[in-house]
Design a protein around this motif. Structure first.
Motif, PDB file in Angstrom:
ATOM      1  N   TYR A 194       2.448  -2.284  -3.129  1.00  0.00           N
ATOM      2  CA  TYR A 194       1.798  -0.977  -3.258  1.00  0.00           C
ATOM      3  C   TYR A 194       2.299  -0.047  -2.158  1.00  0.00           C
ATOM      4  N   ASP A 195       2.412   1.224  -2.499  1.00  0.00           N
ATOM      5  CA  ASP A 195       2.889   2.231  -1.556  1.00  0.00           C
ATOM      6  C   ASP A 195       1.741   2.969  -0.872  1.00  0.00           C
ATOM      7  N   ILE A 196       0.645   3.133  -1.605  1.00  0.00           N
ATOM      8  CA  ILE A 196      -0.500   3.909  -1.117  1.00  0.00           C
ATOM      9  C   ILE A 196      -1.781   3.179  -1.497  1.00  0.00           C
ATOM     10  N   VAL A 197      -2.719   3.099  -0.549  1.00  0.00           N
ATOM     11  CA  VAL A 197      -3.993   2.425  -0.793  1.00  0.00           C
ATOM     12  C   VAL A 197      -5.143   3.363  -0.461  1.00  0.00           C
ATOM     13  N   PHE A 198      -6.083   3.451  -1.377  1.00  0.00           N
ATOM     14  CA  PHE A 198      -7.333   4.168  -1.157  1.00  0.00           C
ATOM     15  C   PHE A 198      -8.418   3.123  -0.932  1.00  0.00           C
ATOM     16  N   ILE A 199      -8.975   3.108   0.271  1.00  0.00           N
ATOM     17  CA  ILE A 199      -9.999   2.128   0.645  1.00  0.00           C
ATOM     18  C   ILE A 199     -11.359   2.761   0.400  1.00  0.00           C
ATOM     19  N   CYS A 200     -12.064   2.268  -0.603  1.00  0.00           N
ATOM     20  CA  CYS A 200     -13.294   2.937  -1.058  1.00  0.00           C
ATOM     21  C   CYS A 200     -14.470   1.986  -1.226  1.00  0.00           C
ATOM     22  N   THR A 201     -14.538   0.918  -0.448  1.00  0.00           N
ATOM     23  CA  THR A 201     -15.716   0.062  -0.559  1.00  0.00           C
ATOM     24  C   THR A 201     -16.839   0.668   0.273  1.00  0.00           C
ATOM     25  N   ASN A 202     -18.042   0.161   0.107  1.00  0.00           N
ATOM     26  CA  ASN A 202     -19.168   0.652   0.909  1.00  0.00           C
ATOM     27  C   ASN A 202     -19.407  -0.231   2.133  1.00  0.00           C
ATOM     28  N   ASP A 203     -18.451  -1.105   2.434  1.00  0.00           N
ATOM     29  CA  ASP A 203     -18.541  -2.022   3.569  1.00  0.00           C
ATOM     30  C   ASP A 203     -17.575  -1.546   4.664  1.00  0.00           C
ATOM     31  N   LYS A 204     -18.107  -0.877   5.694  1.00  0.00           N
ATOM     32  CA  LYS A 204     -17.263  -0.303   6.742  1.00  0.00           C
ATOM     33  C   LYS A 204     -16.437  -1.358   7.472  1.00  0.00           C
ATOM     34  N   THR A 205     -17.008  -2.539   7.691  1.00  0.00           N
ATOM     35  CA  THR A 205     -16.278  -3.611   8.377  1.00  0.00           C
ATOM     36  C   THR A 205     -15.090  -4.064   7.537  1.00  0.00           C
ATOM     37  N   LEU A 206     -15.320  -4.264   6.250  1.00  0.00           N
ATOM     38  CA  LEU A 206     -14.226  -4.641   5.355  1.00  0.00           C
ATOM     39  C   LEU A 206     -13.188  -3.536   5.299  1.00  0.00           C
ATOM     40  N   ASN A 207     -13.617  -2.289   5.247  1.00  0.00           N
ATOM     41  CA  ASN A 207     -12.680  -1.173   5.193  1.00  0.00           C
ATOM     42  C   ASN A 207     -11.786  -1.135   6.429  1.00  0.00           C
ATOM     43  N   LEU A 208     -12.345  -1.425   7.599  1.00  0.00           N
ATOM     44  CA  LEU A 208     -11.540  -1.475   8.816  1.00  0.00           C
ATOM     45  C   LEU A 208     -10.503  -2.591   8.743  1.00  0.00           C
ATOM     46  N   LYS A 209     -10.893  -3.731   8.189  1.00  0.00           N
ATOM     47  CA  LYS A 209      -9.960  -4.854   8.009  1.00  0.00           C
ATOM     48  C   LYS A 209      -8.828  -4.459   7.067  1.00  0.00           C
ATOM     49  N   ILE A 210      -9.181  -3.842   5.940  1.00  0.00           N
ATOM     50  CA  ILE A 210      -8.159  -3.422   4.971  1.00  0.00           C
ATOM     51  C   ILE A 210      -7.238  -2.389   5.608  1.00  0.00           C
ATOM     52  N   ALA A 211      -7.799  -1.444   6.364  1.00  0.00           N
ATOM     53  CA  ALA A 211      -6.993  -0.425   7.042  1.00  0.00           C
ATOM     54  C   ALA A 211      -6.005  -1.078   8.005  1.00  0.00           C
ATOM     55  N   SER A 212      -6.474  -2.053   8.756  1.00  0.00           N
ATOM     56  CA  SER A 212      -5.604  -2.778   9.686  1.00  0.00           C
ATOM     57  C   SER A 212      -4.491  -3.513   8.934  1.00  0.00           C
ATOM     58  N   ASP A 213      -4.842  -4.129   7.811  1.00  0.00           N
ATOM     59  CA  ASP A 213      -3.846  -4.831   6.990  1.00  0.00           C
ATOM     60  C   ASP A 213      -2.801  -3.852   6.454  1.00  0.00           C
ATOM     61  N   CYS A 214      -3.254  -2.693   5.984  1.00  0.00           N
ATOM     62  CA  CYS A 214      -2.322  -1.676   5.482  1.00  0.00           C
ATOM     63  C   CYS A 214      -1.392  -1.210   6.594  1.00  0.00           C
ATOM     64  N   ALA A 215      -1.948  -0.946   7.770  1.00  0.00           N
ATOM     65  CA  ALA A 215      -1.142  -0.482   8.905  1.00  0.00           C
ATOM     66  C   ALA A 215      -0.085  -1.514   9.281  1.00  0.00           C
ATOM     67  N   SER A 216      -0.469  -2.783   9.244  1.00  0.00           N
ATOM     68  CA  SER A 216       0.487  -3.841   9.616  1.00  0.00           C
ATOM     69  C   SER A 216       1.639  -3.952   8.620  1.00  0.00           C
ATOM     70  N   LYS A 217       1.420  -3.476   7.395  1.00  0.00           N
ATOM     71  CA  LYS A 217       2.450  -3.528   6.352  1.00  0.00           C
ATOM     72  C   LYS A 217       3.105  -2.165   6.100  1.00  0.00           C
ATOM     73  N   ASN A 218       2.799  -1.181   6.955  1.00  0.00           N
ATOM     74  CA  ASN A 218       3.330   0.182   6.800  1.00  0.00           C
ATOM     75  C   ASN A 218       3.032   0.783   5.438  1.00  0.00           C
ATOM     76  N   ILE A 219       1.822   0.554   4.951  1.00  0.00           N
ATOM     77  CA  ILE A 219       1.358   1.125   3.690  1.00  0.00           C
ATOM     78  C   ILE A 219       0.458   2.314   4.027  1.00  0.00           C
ATOM     79  N   LEU A 220       0.744   3.465   3.437  1.00  0.00           N
ATOM     80  CA  LEU A 220      -0.116   4.631   3.658  1.00  0.00           C
ATOM     81  C   LEU A 220      -1.505   4.354   3.098  1.00  0.00           C
ATOM     82  N   TYR A 221      -2.543   4.692   3.873  1.00  0.00           N
ATOM     83  CA  TYR A 221      -3.898   4.412   3.415  1.00  0.00           C
ATOM     84  C   TYR A 221      -4.858   5.540   3.772  1.00  0.00           C
TER      85      TYR A 221
END
Length: 146
Positions: free
Chosen positions: A71-98
């Motif tokens: 995936y090139d772009i990810v929209f993180i839209c869960t209602n779980d802020k902790t999970l969203n931070l994890k997903i954001a970190s994962d995207c950043a580590s893979k150079n995926i725009l989020y």
């Protein structure tokens, strides 16, 4: 004004887009994005019923970092802020725009309030809350209609 964000428009025609979460916020962003791309997948355990009338790749599952592959772009839209931070970190580590819907700063890009007027697309962005941008958008639309 936060000068870390460059206001740009992106050509999404050849981009693979993943939404994680399928609630009201995801739906609002999905409606805007689908105007520019048909290559959209949505990962969630539950889906807002508004999604029923739209075409996209539906993935019913829990989040796993492996879903970010290809995936090139990810929209993180869960209602779980902790999970969203994890997903954001994962995207950043893979150079995926989020875009992280539960943060004002932990994201690579922000969605702009936008509307079309004659042959123009007018985009509005600020460091204010979304509701303030939407209010300004409505005021601007009224001025242009005069």
């Amino acid at each position: 004004m936060n000068n870390n964000y460059l206001p740009i428009t992106l050509n999404l025609s050849n981009k693979k887009i993943l939404f994680i979460g399928a609630g009201n916020v995801a739906y609002r962003k999905f409606i805007k994005v689908k105007k520019y791309s048909s290559n959209i997948s949505i990962l969630s355990l539950e889906f807002n019923r508004e999604f029923e009338n739209h075409m996209f790749n539906k993935i019913i599952d829990y989040y796993n970092i492996n879903y970010l592959e290809h995936y090139d772009i990810v929209f993180i839209c869960t209602n779980d802020k902790t999970l969203n931070l994890k997903i954001a970190s994962d995207c950043a580590s893979k150079n995926i725009l989020y875009n992280n819907s539960t943060s004002k700063d932990n994201m690579d890009f922000k969605m702009m309030a936008s509307f079309e007027y004659e042959d123009y697309t007018i985009n509005i962005s600020s460091d204010k809350e979304l509701k303030d941008n939407l209010k300004f958008k409505e005021e601007l639309m009224k001025l242009l209609k005069k």
